[in-house]
Every structure is written in C-alpha cells, then in structure tokens.
Design a protein around this motif. Sequence first.
Motif, PDB file in Angstrom:
ATOM      1  N   SER A 169       0.682  -1.207   0.049  1.00  0.00           N
ATOM      2  CA  SER A 169       0.086   0.078   0.104  1.00  0.00           C
ATOM      3  C   SER A 169       0.904   1.332  -0.043  1.00  0.00           C
ATOM      4  O   SER A 169       0.666   2.215  -0.651  1.00  0.00           O
ATOM      5  CB  SER A 169      -0.963  -0.041   1.148  1.00  0.00           C
ATOM      6  OG  SER A 169      -1.724  -0.971   1.152  1.00  0.00           O
ATOM      7  N   PHE A 213      -5.803   1.705   2.378  1.00  0.00           N
ATOM      8  CA  PHE A 213      -4.846   2.260   3.200  1.00  0.00           C
ATOM      9  C   PHE A 213      -3.720   3.049   1.950  1.00  0.00           C
ATOM     10  O   PHE A 213      -3.138   3.726   2.463  1.00  0.00           O
ATOM     11  CB  PHE A 213      -4.214   1.064   3.704  1.00  0.00           C
ATOM     12  CG  PHE A 213      -4.780   0.340   4.845  1.00  0.00           C
ATOM     13  CD1 PHE A 213      -5.086   1.154   6.048  1.00  0.00           C
ATOM     14  CD2 PHE A 213      -5.282  -0.934   4.876  1.00  0.00           C
ATOM     15  CE1 PHE A 213      -5.824   0.548   6.934  1.00  0.00           C
ATOM     16  CE2 PHE A 213      -6.005  -1.536   5.961  1.00  0.00           C
ATOM     17  CZ  PHE A 213      -6.139  -0.741   7.085  1.00  0.00           C
ATOM     18  N   THR A 237      -2.366   1.478   9.724  1.00  0.00           N
ATOM     19  CA  THR A 237      -2.453   0.408   8.893  1.00  0.00           C
ATOM     20  C   THR A 237      -2.316  -1.058   9.648  1.00  0.00           C
ATOM     21  O   THR A 237      -2.885  -1.850   9.608  1.00  0.00           O
ATOM     22  CB  THR A 237      -1.500   0.706   7.705  1.00  0.00           C
ATOM     23  OG1 THR A 237      -1.889   1.688   6.988  1.00  0.00           O
ATOM     24  CG2 THR A 237      -1.869  -0.462   6.538  1.00  0.00           C
TER      25      THR A 237
END
Lengths: 410, 279
Positions: free
Chosen positions: B90, B154, B199
């Motif tokens: 991400s 994310f 995250t």
Amino acid sequence: MAEVLLAAVSKVYPGGARAVETLDLAIGHGEFVVLVGPSGCGKSTTLRMIAGLEDATSGELSIDGRVVNEVAPKDRDVAMVFQNYALYPHLSVRGNLSFPLEQRRHHGGILSRFTAAGRSERASIDARVDAVAQTLGITPLLNRKPAQLSGGQRQRVAVGRAMVRDPKVFLFDEPLSNLDAKLRGEMRTELRILHKRLGATMIYVTHDQEEAMSLADRIVVMHSGRLQQAGSPIDVYQRPVNRFVASFIGTPTMNFIPGRVAIDTGTHSRSAERGAAGAATSAGVFRHAGGTLALPGNRWRDITAISGRDLVLGIRPDQLRIAGDAEAMKIAQKGDHPPDPNSSIICGVIAAAEHYGDRMDIVLDSPSGRFTARCPPVRVREGDPCTMIADLSAAHLFEVGECGAAIALS
Amino acid sequence: MAFLLLALGATISLFPLWWMTVTSLQSASEAGAAVTGAKGLSLWPHEAQVDNYPEALAQMGSLRWQGFLDALANSTVVASLVVTGTVLSSSLVAFAFARLRFRARGLLFTLMLATMMLPGQVVLIPLFLLFRYLGWVDTLLPLIVPAFFGSAFFIFMYRQFMAQIPEALFEAARMDGYGPIGLWWHVALPLSRPVTATTAVFTFIWCWNDFLGPLIYLQSESQMTLAVALNGFRSQYGGLDDVHLLMAASIVTMIPCLLIFFAAQRHFVEGLSRGGVKG
C-alpha cells in the motif's frame, strides 16, 4: 572544484511560463557566485537546473566540460543546501550526515556489518562524518534529532550533509532566509570562511542583495528570467548596467529623478578649469521638476549625445547630505548656485527620519519626488524644510523605463 | 458532565467484555444457569475457576492442545504476513500516486478508489474460482497473497499523508543518489509512521478476527486460524453446558489484538515532520 557553464539555457514550464531566458553564464573553478534577484526572477530555477532537479528546456549545461543536461542529479557530483534545510526528521544528525554516503557504499546491505569490507567502509563513513562535524562544530549534536536543534544548528547540519560528499559544486538555495538577522550575519561569515577553506565552486541563490554583496566573488543579478549583470560586488554597485540593477543593489535604494540633460556652458567653463578629463567633454545640467542639478563633466563618456533626451538620474543615498545651517544660508544668499560644481541642491520637506545609531536615513519629499539620504546622525524634525546637497560625482544616468540602460560612463 | 457521559458510554461498551470475563471464570453449572436465565446475571464469579482457561484451549480441535497450537501458529503467520504485505504494497503504490508523475495518474487513482465501493461478497465467488484454479484452496495463500497487492483504503490514507511531506526532502534524497525505490524506502515510508501504525493495527485486527475468508478457503483442521477454530469449538462445546469454556477461549483469542492496539496507540498521534523542515 569545477567549472560550470551555462550556454543559452532556457526554462519554459509546461504552462508556458518562461522562467529563464537564454542564460549564458560561466562559473570558474572555486568561484563563489551569487545569483540574486527579486522572487520569480529565475534564480532558483537556474540553480535547480544546475542541480538536475529541473530539466533545461533548451541550451547546454556543463560541469567540468561534461554536458550534464541528460545526467541524473546524483551523477553530477553537486550537492545542494535547501532553504528549509530538508533534514530527514526520522534520522539523527549522524544519520542525516551519513545518508548521502550510505547510498554510495560498495559493501552495503544488511549483511555489511558482518563482513570485513562492510565494517571498514562503515568506519570510513563514520570518520568522514566526524571530520565534517568537527569542521562545522556540530560534534556534540551528532546523536540528536533535527527537531531538537535550533535553526542555526539545523543549517549547519544541512551544510554538513552537502560537505560530507565532497562534491565538485555546492549549490545553496536561500539557505539563510529562515534564520534571524543576527544568526544570518554569523552564518554568512562562516560560509565565506568555509568557501576559502574548501576552495570549492559555490553557487548561491538569494533575494537579499546585502547577503549577495557580502558573500560573492561575483554577483549575477537576474530579473524576469534574464541575466541583467554579472560582476564583482563593487563593480555591480558602482557601475550598474541598467536602472533595475541600480535599484536592486544597495540599501536604501538608489534615488531616481526623471528629467532632461542640457548642455550648460557656464558649468562647462568651470569644469574645464578643473582638469584635462573635464575639458575633453562638455558638462551639462540635469533639469528636473524641482530645479537644476549640475552634472560633472568627466563622468559620462559623451554627454552631448544625450543632451535633450528624457532620462533618469540615479543618486545613491550616501551621496546626499543635509546642508549645514551655515551652508544653507550661503546657498540661500547665492541663489541657486551650489557650493561645488559637482554638487547640487535639492530642497524639500523631511517626511521621515530613521535613526540607526551610527547613521540615519532621511526621507525628503521634494517637487521631483521622494529622496532618501543616508548620513551621519543629525538632529532633525519630521515636517521641517530641508536642503540637501547631492554629490553627483558618482551619479548615474539611465534610459527611461524599469530596466532602462545606463548611459556609458567614461 | 462530559466525563459522566463518557463514563456511561465506556461502561456500556465494556460490559460485554466484563461479562465474558466473569463467565469464563465460572463453573459450568453457574455459567449455564446464567445463560438459560435460570439465575440472574452475576457480575462477580463466586469462585474463580482459572482452570477453565487451559481446559478450554486444550479442548480446541480434535487433538488435545494440538488444535489450539496449530490455529495460533496459522493465525500468527497469516496476520503478520498480511500486515507486512499490506504496509509494503500500500505504501509503495501510494508513494507512486503521491510523488511520481506518470500518465493517467489521476484516472488510475480514481479507479483504485472505485474498488473500495465494491462489496466483498461480490468478488467472493470469482476469487474462490481463481484460487481453486491456482490450486491454493486449503492453503494459507489465498489469505496472504492478496495483501501484497495493496488495499485501496490504506493506499488512499498513505497517499494523503505522503502528499504532505515537503518536496525538499525528496529532492535532497534524489541529489544524494536515491532512486524512486530509495525515496520510498528511506524517506516516504519512515516518515509515514503514523499511517503505518494505523494500517498495521487495523489490518492485524481485521485479519486476526477474519472469519469468512478462512472459513471459505481452509478445510483441514491443521490449516485453521483461531477465529475459525473458535467456531469449531463453539459448535462442539457451544451447548449451554460449556459456555464458560467458549468465553475463556474467546478471551485468549482477543489478547493479541488488545496488546497490539495499546502498543501502537502512541504512534497514531505522532506528527509528520517534527521539525526536520521549517516553515
């Protein structure tokens, strides 16, 4: 040390904005060159093109004889100190200083600490960082994070990060503009000393002409993407090529009076008596809204050529002084005749008086506009009438317009 | 007043947890009676039956202790790999969106965001078919591998954060010789620590508690994660007799999530540049 050469370099941004227009500039080995100009003049863009952070739209850029237009920033062997320091907040001062070296390791990687080559490389990086920290006096700060440093200390670390790589060229992008005035003065001196010590080529960008004057071997004045003048600080100050340079360099700003040159035979005869140089040319007068100023005969190469034209006269504030009481009386008795053929008088009302202790700036409102004089401190009151005597032996004449060219001096 | 409201809210939220704890410490008959309503809810165990805990864990799965240990190992492997994969992929994708210029960047970003609107259930069957085609059914791979392809939400969070990092830091690193991957790894990722913490925690909790994924892709008992193993335990012991064991096992399952949350909490609030760049 290296030579930096810009040949007809231009930068046009995608939107069509022309940041730099066909700039030609040669920067010699070990020279300290300061690019100076108002914001938006293209000085930072020029620096960033040398750094490789911006591509030149056209023209050729070379460092040490190698054309670098297509060379990545890292391979140009230049280091840059940024206005905002650009220290990595997550790394200690040591981490920040060694960051450029880590990238250049031959035996890097996770396992490097277990190999002899990796360990010796690590040791040499540490030694290099220590040496630079020593030079800059930041050894006690090596284990701190940038957030724990003062502005001046951060600036030193930023300089250290550039030094640690021992680059051919140092680039400075307004590195002192975030510091307070006192610290700025100190850092200026230190940079100058550092330059002497390292002997490296340094290119420095600032909008502060005073900083430029104090640091530079050579000043490059830029305006709207064009080079206006390049020369030693004294040269640029004493012989500005146009009105823009004249107004930009020097504090307070040069006084400008619009008017017209006329040949005055009376002054001519007087200046002829003074010497051969004066005799060779005719002296003239400068007629402006508030009166007439006598131009020294030997200042301009050919004053007859410009007679009758609308021009702008430029006088530095330190060439104006307040006439003393006795002098003022004498002037009043003699009428409009100044006490010296090279001087002239300007009458007006004091609009403001600014004291600096050792000197003062007096702002005078006259029929020809507003004048600023820088003179030794005297007792004056705002609103009082005042007579100023202008020493025109170092005056300048310019064509009309913001960038009006200077009339050639003799 | 605000304090009273907060206290009330906290009490209401925490009550089930407290009830679980109390029940997990009760004897079988006591817990059973409370559940059937034969006896009122007790807010304090008469006699703390700490032995419920080892007993509950031992009884998970068909082999004594084996089921629990397998599930714990599986959950740990899956959760840690999913967290690693989500953070790395991400942030890498977000770095590109935030800091690199390339064609159709805006369009691709919108497209990526659009995938967030897609309900998970819609892709369930196609995904299952895909993983069956790859021969990954009844392995942990379907749970782990997708995490290495980024998570839209994310990526969005990282991108917003990385877009705020002063450009000068990246320029300085470029001049120091770092390429795009170096900029991501040495500058963007370390500076995005608050996002990484968020995250990691949310991904971990989500993954640890994920029930549907493992239920669909895993079949054999040795592959089960804790969340599913707990369910197996429930159908086996979820009768009213053994509700105390279920609660004990549930609490043990919850512990890692709580620990991780408290450990990472302080990073959530950390600011961005902390003085590295002035102005």
